[in-house]
Design a protein around this motif. Structure first.
Motif, mmCIF file in Angstrom:
data_model
loop_
_atom_site.group_PDB
_atom_site.id
_atom_site.type_symbol
_atom_site.label_atom_id
_atom_site.label_comp_id
_atom_site.label_asym_id
_atom_site.label_seq_id
_atom_site.Cartn_x
_atom_site.Cartn_y
_atom_site.Cartn_z
ATOM 1 N N SER A 2 0.825 -1.203 0.000
ATOM 2 C CA SER A 2 0.000 0.000 0.000
ATOM 3 C C SER A 2 0.861 1.254 0.000
ATOM 4 O O SER A 2 1.901 1.320 0.643
ATOM 5 N N ASN A 3 0.402 2.260 -0.775
ATOM 6 C CA ASN A 3 1.086 3.548 -0.799
ATOM 7 C C ASN A 3 0.466 4.531 0.190
ATOM 8 O O ASN A 3 0.859 5.698 0.231
ATOM 9 N N LYS A 4 -0.520 4.076 0.945
ATOM 10 C CA LYS A 4 -1.182 4.956 1.893
ATOM 11 C C LYS A 4 -0.245 5.314 3.047
ATOM 12 O O LYS A 4 0.625 4.538 3.432
ATOM 13 N N ARG A 5 -0.457 6.493 3.589
ATOM 14 C CA ARG A 5 0.358 6.970 4.707
ATOM 15 C C ARG A 5 0.159 6.089 5.929
ATOM 16 O O ARG A 5 -0.957 5.720 6.272
ATOM 17 N N GLN A 105 -3.313 2.854 9.060
ATOM 18 C CA GLN A 105 -3.709 3.493 7.817
ATOM 19 C C GLN A 105 -5.216 3.752 7.814
ATOM 20 O O GLN A 105 -5.992 3.030 8.455
#
Length: 292
Positions: A2-5, A105
């Motif tokens: 995942s590229n989520k913060r 996240q």
């Protein structure tokens, strides 16, 4: 991957038992319907009406009970006094609903909360005498909390704000009032003929910020008179309290439904006070529990 913060531990603080830092409740303990009160003791007053209790948790001024009321799962949460406490409670309730505590996240699917705050308030008009129930159609912030967040332009009533500063001849340096409307669908859901729809100021203090003078002088001694005279196309300012603005503002920014409904216990215009208001607040509690 995942590229989520990934929210760091310093920002999202999770206790060793998996609960959120201040409220000390876990995600699975939060209901979609949230009944908010200021006084921790008032949580028991609400929850004694529940058919069953799922959890009862106390941490500092934050007391939470989740249970069932006539087929509805409800969490009643105390927030203490002030818009700064609302900043804590709203952020932690939203985190419980919309952040995965394991991955840190934001969840893909948004969970919307319905939040109704029931409190006490000071009436400013003849239409809002002691004993009246007033819902904040608009919440007027004398606190500044939401200015620390981005995107407020989309949730504020700028016309109302401009007229406030003009008619009040605003003189409090470094602080500008903001105005946030309540969630329209929740206003319709909760308010019937027994609840007045008004415009509520949330002050960032009980004394000077609400025009009370004990030993200290006020920056603008005429502010309350100007507030009482305010009129925007027939809309007047009905009452003072200390939490509605940050509740309305933060909830709107987050996508939740929020409303403040208060029982008037002080007549600021008539300079009267009712300290024996338990019966009136219990009547309002019953109304909101039926309609939330």
């Amino acid at each position: 991957m995942s590229n989520k913060r990934v929210i760091p531990p310093s920002e999202l603080i999770i206790n060793a038992d998996g609960s959120i830092f201040h409220l000390h409740i876990k995600p699975e303990q939060l209901a979609d319907r949230v009944f908010l009160v200021g006084d921790p003791a008032r949580v028991d007053l609400v929850a004694k009406r529940f058919d069953s209790i799922e959890c009862d948790i106390t941490s500092r001024e934050f007391h939470t009970i989740t249970g069932m009321y006539r087929g509805k799962r409800i969490s009643v949460v105390s927030h203490g006094i002030g818009t700064d406490n609302i900043d804590i409670v709203l952020n932690e309730l939203d985190a419980l609903a919309n952040i995965d505590f394991e991955t840190r996240q934001v969840k893909d699917e948004f969970r919307q909360l319905t939040l109704v705050r029931v409190g006490t308030s000071g009436g400013l008009q003849d239409v809002s005498p002691i004993g009246t129930y007033v819902a904040a159609s608009h919440s007027i912030g004398f606190d500044g909390v939401i200015y620390f967040y981005g995107g407020t332009d989309k949730i504020r009533n700028k016309t109302f704000e401009a007229e406030l500063c003009k008619q009040l001849d605003w003189q409090i340096e470094g602080l500008k009032p903001y105005v946030v409307p309540a969630d329209a669908s929740l206003l319709e859901q909760i308010c019937q003929d027994d609840i007045l729809r008004g415009n509520t100021i949330a002050a960032n203090g009980f004394y000077g910020p609400q025009g009370r003078s004990l030993r200290l002088s006020l920056q603008d001694p005429e502010l309350n008179k100007k507030i009482q005279a305010f009129d925007l196309d027939g809309q007047v300012i009905t009452n003072y309290e200390m939490e509605s603005s940050s509740l309305a503002g933060l909830a709107a920014l987050m996508g939740h439904r929020a409303l403040t409904v208060c029982c008037i216990i002080a007549g600021r215009k008539a300079e009267k006070m009712n300290t024996d208001y338990k019966g009136s607040i219990e009547g309002l509690i019953d109304m909101v529990l039926e309609r939330i």
